[in-house]
Design an enzyme around this catalytic site. Structure first.
Site, PDB file in Angstrom:
ATOM      1  N   SER A   1       6.362 125.088  -7.138  1.00  0.00           N
ATOM      2  CA  SER A   1       5.090 124.874  -6.461  1.00  0.00           C
ATOM      3  C   SER A   1       4.597 123.441  -6.675  1.00  0.00           C
ATOM      4  O   SER A   1       5.299 122.490  -6.333  1.00  0.00           O
ATOM      5  CB  SER A   1       4.101 125.932  -6.971  1.00  0.00           C
TER       6      SER A   1
ATOM      7  N   ASP B   1      10.264 126.277  -4.182  1.00  0.00           N
ATOM      8  CA  ASP B   1       9.190 126.440  -3.202  1.00  0.00           C
ATOM      9  C   ASP B   1       8.087 125.395  -3.391  1.00  0.00           C
ATOM     10  O   ASP B   1       6.951 125.736  -3.734  1.00  0.00           O
ATOM     11  CB  ASP B   1       8.611 127.862  -3.254  1.00  0.00           C
TER      12      ASP B   1
ATOM     13  N   GLU C   1       6.623 109.646   1.308  1.00  0.00           N
ATOM     14  CA  GLU C   1       7.545 110.062   0.249  1.00  0.00           C
ATOM     15  C   GLU C   1       6.997 109.801  -1.149  1.00  0.00           C
ATOM     16  O   GLU C   1       7.303 110.533  -2.084  1.00  0.00           O
ATOM     17  CB  GLU C   1       8.891 109.350   0.423  1.00  0.00           C
TER      18      GLU C   1
ATOM     19  N   ARG D   1       5.069 112.932  -2.499  1.00  0.00           N
ATOM     20  CA  ARG D   1       5.693 114.256  -2.622  1.00  0.00           C
ATOM     21  C   ARG D   1       7.126 114.128  -3.132  1.00  0.00           C
ATOM     22  O   ARG D   1       7.670 113.034  -3.251  1.00  0.00           O
ATOM     23  CB  ARG D   1       5.703 114.941  -1.247  1.00  0.00           C
TER      24      ARG D   1
ATOM     25  N   ASP E   1      10.956 114.005  -2.782  1.00  0.00           N
ATOM     26  CA  ASP E   1      11.866 113.570  -1.722  1.00  0.00           C
ATOM     27  C   ASP E   1      13.216 113.253  -2.352  1.00  0.00           C
ATOM     28  O   ASP E   1      13.322 113.147  -3.581  1.00  0.00           O
ATOM     29  CB  ASP E   1      11.281 112.365  -0.969  1.00  0.00           C
TER      30      ASP E   1
ATOM     31  N   ASP F   1      14.076 110.783  -5.348  1.00  0.00           N
ATOM     32  CA  ASP F   1      13.482 110.960  -6.676  1.00  0.00           C
ATOM     33  C   ASP F   1      14.502 111.250  -7.767  1.00  0.00           C
ATOM     34  O   ASP F   1      14.193 111.170  -8.954  1.00  0.00           O
ATOM     35  CB  ASP F   1      12.429 112.081  -6.638  1.00  0.00           C
TER      36      ASP F   1
ATOM     37  N   HIS G   1       6.048 133.285  -2.782  1.00  0.00           N
ATOM     38  CA  HIS G   1       6.045 131.974  -3.446  1.00  0.00           C
ATOM     39  C   HIS G   1       6.770 132.050  -4.792  1.00  0.00           C
ATOM     40  O   HIS G   1       7.467 131.125  -5.192  1.00  0.00           O
ATOM     41  CB  HIS G   1       4.585 131.546  -3.635  1.00  0.00           C
TER      42      HIS G   1
END
Length: 434
Positions: A154, A178, A189, A192, A194, A197, A247
């Site tokens: 998450s 997820d 990017e 979050r 991507d 990373d 989730h």
């Protein structure tokens, strides 16, 4: 505005971090003291109780069971969760059954229980704390970042991305379970998770329905080198109620994949619809990747980004499934309407009955479907055929399977079975190799 903290650097609330359409609310991360990121180390030598290690006090690392000759896997929880929740240490325990590893559960409950918009900013501090620990291991203990794997659920998936980005993508692997959608989907990017990373980024999507109106919490956007969409990425089998069930399934699939890797083969495919219509079958020559813990064994893992894989899972227990394509050729007296079912009898066991077709059953016609079987039956020795009518009629027609072909998804092996029998409905017919 900007706020700075000694070993973590500075954090701004300017774009792209806030004030965008995806992130309308401006807020800075909370104070690191409030978030209170803690590193709970479990190893093969201390499986049931953690040792607390601290990046700012290297003596705690040296005094712990942290082993420089092993891989290190971090597990990072998400929104409203805690690092002492049993699923994190349970995942470590599964790892200890298959490898020697430093398993670090990251607790940031001081920052995860805030409002969502605030928690989504707090992960920047947590990511910085993880990166700082990896840097300390590297500079002070000569421990290579490529031996580090960060698993995040998450918001934890984007936390892993933040840590990886701060380490210039030198981390060996990041797994996103997820990754959270709100405040992250369709953002730049740097905000979050991507593929840049880490050297390898794999992602499991289980809750891709939109947040409005469906309350789907996970991203539908592909953010890894390899993105897996079990059951198409939404409406997981066995999830009836509760907004968090889908989730959370990403965690359960990964947990099971550590001990049951062969039961989670992902088929490369453009869409779930194509996969469900028996396309994208069998696995390609180089094989299918194993979703979860052993995804890094796939030969083409970093050949491209956003490689997409589909599979179906079970509804409970260890969730494993084995996929086969079945073609049934019928023989019989007339064409009743009903359904035909097949079970596989193999060296390692027998499967349940699976429906191959429902509708008008015509003699001499062939019906093909893919089935996801609950156990790995091994070499298939026989198959059984069973048909049932829909509706009632006075006559009692007989039908049979003259030929059944079964193809294994994993390696493409084809098995052919034949029979000249015909049977009444609800009577099992056994077919032997032709």
């Amino acid at each position: 505005a900007e706020v700075c903290y000694s070993h973590l650097g500075c954090f701004s609330d300017e774009k792209p971090w806030a004030g965008t359409s995806q992130r309308p609310i401006k807020s800075l991360p909370s104070d690191p003291k409030k978030i209170n990121t803690r590193f709970l180390l479990y190893t093969n030598e201390n499986q049931n109780s953690y040792q607390l290690i601290t990046a700012t006090d290297i003596a705690t690392i040296k005094a712990s069971n942290f082993n420089l000759n092993r891989k290190t896997r971090f597990i990072i929880h998400g929104f409203t969760d805690s690092g002492e929740n049993s699923w994190l240490s349970d995942m470590c325990k599964n790892m200890f059954q298959v490898e020697k590893v430093n398993c670090i559960c990251v607790d940031w409950k001081g920052g995860s229980k805030a409002q969502y918009s605030q928690a989504s900013q707090n992960i920047r501090v947590v990511g910085a704390e993880v990166a700082y620990l990896v840097q300390v291991l590297s500079t002070s203990l000569n421990y290579a970042p490529e031996n580090v794997h960060i698993i995040g659920h998450s918001l934890g998936a984007h936390t892993a991305g933040e840590a990886g980005k701060r380490l210039n993508g030198l981390v060996g692997r990041i797994t996103g379970l997820d990754p959270a959608e709100p405040y992250f989907q369709d953002t730049p990017e740097e905000v979050r998770l991507d593929p840049s990373d880490a050297k390898f980024v794999d992602v499991i999507h289980t809750d891709i329905s939109p947040i409005l109106p469906s309350l789907g919490f996970g991203m539908s956007q592909k953010v890894g080198h390899m993105d897996f969409f079990p059951n198409g990425g939404k409406d997981m089998p066995g999830c009836k109620t509760g907004i968090s069930c889908n989730h959370h399934r990403s965690i359960e699939y990964y947990h099971s994949s550590i001990l049951n890797p062969e039961g989670f083969l992902g088929y490369p495919c453009a869409s779930y619809d194509e996969f469900q219509e028996s396309g994208c079958f069998p696995c390609p020559a180089k094989g299918c990747p194993k979703m979860g813990h052993f995804a890094d064994q796939y030969p083409g893992k970093t050949n491209a980004v956003e490689q997409t894989f589909f599979l179906n899972t079970g509804a409970s227990d260890n969730f494993t499934r084995w996929r086969y394509k079945v073609t049934v050729t019928l023989s019989g007296e007339k064409d009743p309407s009903g359904n035909i079912n097949v079970a596989l009898l193999g060296k390692n066991g027998n499967s349940a009955q699976y429906q191959v077709f429902k509708g008008t059953l015509k003699p001499d016609a062939s019906y093909t479907n893919s089935i996801d079987v609950e156990l790995n039956v091994g070499t298939i020795q026989k198959v059984t055929f069973l048909w049932k009518r829909s509706g009632i009629s006075v006559s009692k027609p007989k039908m049979g399977a003259s030929r059944i072909t079964v193809q294994s998804g994993k390696d493409g092996t084809k098995y052919n079975f034949c029979s000249s029998d015909i049977v009444q409905e609800n009577v099992e017919q056994t077919l032997s190799p032709c």
